[in-house]
Design an enzyme around this catalytic site. Structure first.
Site, PDB file in Angstrom:
ATOM      1  N   ASP A   1      56.819 -33.627 -19.799  1.00  0.00           N
ATOM      2  CA  ASP A   1      57.972 -32.851 -19.355  1.00  0.00           C
ATOM      3  C   ASP A   1      59.170 -32.982 -20.284  1.00  0.00           C
ATOM      4  O   ASP A   1      60.101 -33.708 -19.965  1.00  0.00           O
ATOM      5  CB  ASP A   1      58.365 -33.309 -17.944  1.00  0.00           C
ATOM      6  CG  ASP A   1      59.317 -32.345 -17.278  1.00  0.00           C
ATOM      7  OD1 ASP A   1      59.664 -31.348 -17.909  1.00  0.00           O
ATOM      8  OD2 ASP A   1      59.703 -32.607 -16.128  1.00  0.00           O
TER       9      ASP A   1
ATOM     10  N   GLU B   1      55.152 -28.956  -8.200  1.00  0.00           N
ATOM     11  CA  GLU B   1      56.323 -29.625  -7.611  1.00  0.00           C
ATOM     12  C   GLU B   1      56.737 -28.973  -6.293  1.00  0.00           C
ATOM     13  O   GLU B   1      57.913 -28.705  -6.058  1.00  0.00           O
ATOM     14  CB  GLU B   1      57.488 -29.629  -8.603  1.00  0.00           C
ATOM     15  CG  GLU B   1      57.162 -30.380  -9.883  1.00  0.00           C
ATOM     16  CD  GLU B   1      58.347 -30.524 -10.829  1.00  0.00           C
ATOM     17  OE1 GLU B   1      59.188 -29.615 -10.858  1.00  0.00           O
ATOM     18  OE2 GLU B   1      58.395 -31.528 -11.553  1.00  0.00           O
TER      19      GLU B   1
ATOM     20  N   GLU C   1      68.046 -32.019 -20.549  1.00  0.00           N
ATOM     21  CA  GLU C   1      67.823 -32.800 -19.336  1.00  0.00           C
ATOM     22  C   GLU C   1      67.472 -34.251 -19.647  1.00  0.00           C
ATOM     23  O   GLU C   1      67.933 -35.164 -18.970  1.00  0.00           O
ATOM     24  CB  GLU C   1      66.686 -32.132 -18.533  1.00  0.00           C
ATOM     25  CG  GLU C   1      66.245 -32.914 -17.321  1.00  0.00           C
ATOM     26  CD  GLU C   1      65.107 -32.234 -16.562  1.00  0.00           C
ATOM     27  OE1 GLU C   1      64.679 -31.134 -16.982  1.00  0.00           O
ATOM     28  OE2 GLU C   1      64.645 -32.797 -15.557  1.00  0.00           O
TER      29      GLU C   1
HETATM   30  C1  BDP Z   1      61.501 -30.644 -14.729  1.00  0.00           C
HETATM   31  C2  BDP Z   1      62.829 -30.566 -14.061  1.00  0.00           C
HETATM   32  C3  BDP Z   1      62.805 -29.750 -12.822  1.00  0.00           C
HETATM   33  C4  BDP Z   1      62.147 -28.416 -13.098  1.00  0.00           C
HETATM   34  C5  BDP Z   1      60.762 -28.646 -13.663  1.00  0.00           C
HETATM   35  C6  BDP Z   1      60.080 -27.363 -14.092  1.00  0.00           C
HETATM   36  O1  BDP Z   1      63.270 -31.880 -13.761  1.00  0.00           O
HETATM   37  O2  BDP Z   1      64.141 -29.597 -12.372  1.00  0.00           O
HETATM   38  O3  BDP Z   1      62.083 -27.644 -11.946  1.00  0.00           O
HETATM   39  O4  BDP Z   1      60.842 -29.428 -14.809  1.00  0.00           O
HETATM   40  O5  BDP Z   1      59.983 -27.143 -15.277  1.00  0.00           O
HETATM   41  O6  BDP Z   1      61.745 -31.016 -16.048  1.00  0.00           O
HETATM   42  O7  BDP Z   1      59.627 -26.599 -13.258  1.00  0.00           O
END
Ligand code: BDP
Length: 707
Positions: free
Chosen positions: A370, A296, A398
């Site tokens: 996720d 990401e 989340e």
């Molecule tokens: C996702 C979240 C994000 C996190 C990412 C992670 O939306 O904010 O940074 O995972 O785990 O679920 O790195």
């Protein structure tokens, strides 16, 4: 007059009369009724003074203080053990025991010098502290404590919280206020709350905490911030909690004056070695680094044509001489990669099995996408026998309604941990990978993304405390039962009234399935609003990358719905052990809870119930809403047994949840109905508003999003 005084007295001592706001968590220590007291408590218990067997370490001091505090609240102030021969002495002892390891403990009722004595013993002082918490838990949950012989040893070595807390006190995916870490005032002022944080964590066996967001800033590795982290480490140390930091891979450039962060560059390795030395000078028991690399948009070794192994091992060599670990996350996926996102973690890591240093742990999210309301277990579990593989759960909700939805995560954690990877035949559960017994791994990790914030009740809601608690209990013993944990939590949090405990536990146990039903039934996933992840957003499409959209995952069209991950599709099923993968790929074998995760099916596909897929989906959504309705009613009926303030807070939240469950159901039915073009099953109401209305809703200020 005397009657009035008596009534007043009763009111004053009645537990419900004490204002409760959730701050005390499960450590409320309210008086237990006479029948549930230990026999010795007819007179006060006595805590033996520290003897030669237990030199007074800071940890033993806090253990004794906790015992005194707990007993004072539960059964009355302990007396001095020195005051003559008497039963009911509690002795804390550090004594060698082969079977207890570094952190285990034993609690036994013995006759010592002719006195009935409860001995809480361990190899190390921290085990004694854990034993004290367990002893108090036994009284709180009304178990008999007059004749004990109990041994408990944690099965996982590193039981840690991952805080996604930023240095400005915002919390990524945090729904309970600001970060509890007050970076600005540290190290000059350490808030008293830090001690309660440490107590709460120690009470459930958590022994590590990562203080900053995985989307890390290099600033947290500067001298000023190391000093701040050191102040926290000093506060947490007596409670057996080590601090860790998320490390930004490009820190050598940002704060080291280098032009590169290439892990094979000697100057880069030297930077990290020097940095580790500097940290260990300030924090001698520093735990190590947590790293999100090449995921990401975060920097990582691949930016220099290097691999995860190059990056992780270079850092491991920096902290290794100090006994530190590197926890390297497997949550990686790239938008340049056209392959199914669910496959990318496995594809990137599996080939490296056996190449990581001994002090590296690969931390794997429970599922391959996720933290969705439901995911099949991640295919990496069981697939890297020559590496340390840790579990990452998300405690903060989340994707499960933030802090206002009552969703007990015990069943979610339990479902993953009990899943059978079949890596070495039947019984190769994820729990056995996580506790290291499957492949004889010693460095084991279970991490939970924390749901803790500055809210008075810590977790944003009373019931979200249960998710923190359950995480700790399952990290101690990944084979523990989510229901048993819920029972203990409920008794400690709300009291022992059977008319309360049973309905609350039942409500909790079904709440996760209800959320799955009203959000993403039958294996659907990633259907939430964009960016903030609040509410339904099955229409989300476009944007920078397909795998951040909902339509990528549901693949709804006139022909049907679902993601084909069988050999005819992305073939993600091939990443599992053959028997597991074959079952997932086979419509006759796959559990319907995972149906649309693995299969793309026509709207008229027949479910086991006899319903068509479309009708079944609609019914699942409705069932989820109805469950929340039921929780609202149950909770309303529990008013006599819960203090007014907490009762009202939960009732308010259930109303929010009820409305949002309906919103999820209506928006999803409206959206998917536009593809299925089928009528709703009899008795199911049309969505309250138009699809355009649901699509038009915007939430720029939803919490937890952005820095
Ligand atoms: C996702 C979240 C994000 C996190 C990412 C992670 O939306 O904010 O940074 O995972 O785990 O679920 O790195």
């Amino acid at each position: 007059m005397r009657v009035l005084a008596l009534i007043l007295g009763l009111v004053l001592i009645a537990p419900a009369a004490r204002a409760e706001d959730g701050y005390d968590l499960w450590l409320r220590y309210r008086p237990v009724e006479a029948s549930a007291r230990p026999a010795y408590a007819a007179r006060a218990a006595a805590i033996a003074p520290p003897g030669s067997s237990a030199p007074d370490t800071p940890t033993l001091k806090v253990a004794r203080a906790e015992l005194e505090r707990g007993l004072t609240g539960l059964v009355g102030k302990p007396a001095s053990a020195a005051a003559g021969a008497r039963d009911g002495v509690i002795q804390l002892a550090v004594a060698p025991a082969k079977d207890l390891g570094d952190e285990g403990f034993r609690i036994r009722t013995l006759a010592v010098n002719g006195r009935k004595t409860t001995v809480i013993s361990a190899n190390r002082d921290i085990g004694v502290l854990y034993g004290v918490f367990r002893y108090l838990e036994l009284i709180q949950t009304r178990r008999p404590v007059d004749s004990l012989d109990l041994t408990s040893v944690p099965k996982v070595k590193l039981r840690m919280l991952n805080h996604w807390d930023n240095l400005n006190r915002t919390v990524e995916r945090g729904y309970s206020g600001q970060s509890i870490f007050d970076w600005w005032r540290l190290p000059g002022h350490v808030d008293a709350r830090m001690v309660d944080y440490a107590r709460a964590n120690a009470s459930i066996g958590v022994n590590g905490t990562v203080l900053n967001n995985v989307n890390a800033k290099a600033d947290s590795l500067t001298p000023a911030y190391i000093a701040k982290a050191a102040a926290l480490a000093d506060t947490f140390r007596p409670y057996g909690i080590r601090v860790y930091l998320s490390a930004r891979f490009s820190a050598p450039i940002e704060i080291g004056g280098l032009k590169t962060a290439d892990p094979t560059d000697p100057a880069v390795a030297a930077f990290w070695k020097a940095k580790a030395n500097e940290i260990y000078r300030a924090i001698p028991d520093f735990g190590g680094f947590l790293v999100k690399a090449n995921s990401e948009g975060q920097p990582g070794p691949q930016d220099y044509g290097r691999t995860h192994v190059d990056g992780a091992n270079m850092l491991a060599d920096a902290v290794g001489p100090h006994g530190g670990v590197v926890i390297w996350r497997a949550f990686v996926y790239s938008h340049e990669q056209p392959d199914d996102r669910a496959k990318q973690g496995y594809s990137e890591f599996k080939p490296f099995d056996g190449q990581f240093r001994d002090n590296v742990v690969i931390q794997v999210k429970n599922g391959a996408i996720d933290f969705q309301p439901r995911e099949p277990f991640h295919p990496l579990f069981g697939a890297m026998p020559k590496s340390n593989l840790g579990m990452e759960f998300q405690i903060t909700k989340e994707y499960l309604g933030f802090s206002t939805h009552l969703v007990y995560l015990g069943p979610l954690f339990e479902e993953t941990l009990r899943a059978d990877t079949m890596a070495h035949g039947k019984g190769s559960t994820v729990a056995k990978v996580v506790d290291g017994t499957l492949d004889d791994r010693k460095l084991t990790v279970m991490a939970g993304v924390a749901n803790i914030g500055s809210d008075r009740n810590w977790s944003g809601s009373q019931f979200d405390q249960a998710n923190w608690y359950a995480f700790g209990r399952l990290a101690w013993d990944p084979e523990a039962s989510a229901r048993d944990i819920a029972i203990d939590w409920t008794k400690m949090t709300f009291g022992d009234e059977p008319r309360l405990v049973k309905p609350v536990v039942d409500m909790m146990m079904g709440s996760r399935e209800a959320a799955v039903d009203y959000m993403t039934p039958l294996g659907l996933h990633h259907q939430m609003g964009e960016g903030h992840h609040y509410g339904p957003g099955p229409w989300v499409s476009g944007g920078p990358r397909a795998d951040w959209t909902s339509v990528y995952y549901a693949k709804a069209g006139p022909d049907g719905i679902g993601f084909d991950r069988t050999p005819s599709g992305s073939n993600a099923t091939a990443q599992y052990a053959p028997a597991v993968g074959a079952c997932f790929a086979d419509l006759k074998c796959v559990d319907e809870k995972d149906l649309l995760w693995f299969h793309h099916l026509p709207w008229d596909y027949r479910l086991k119930s006899g319903d068509t897929l479309w009708d079944g989906m609609v019914k699942h959504y409705g069932r989820g809403v109805a469950y929340v309705d039921g929780m609202e009613k149950t909770w309303a009926g529990l008013a006599p047994y819960v203090d007014a303030r907490r009762h009202k807070e939960v009732a308010d939240y259930l109303k929010i949840q009820r409305d949002e469950a309906q919103w999820w159901r209506d928006a999803s039915v409206a959206w998917f109905g536009s593809f299925s073009k089928r009528p709703l099953p009899p008795g199911e109401k049309a969505p309250a508003r138009s699809l355009e209305y649901y699509e038009s809703l915007k939430f720029p200020w939803a919490p937890g999003n952005g820095q």
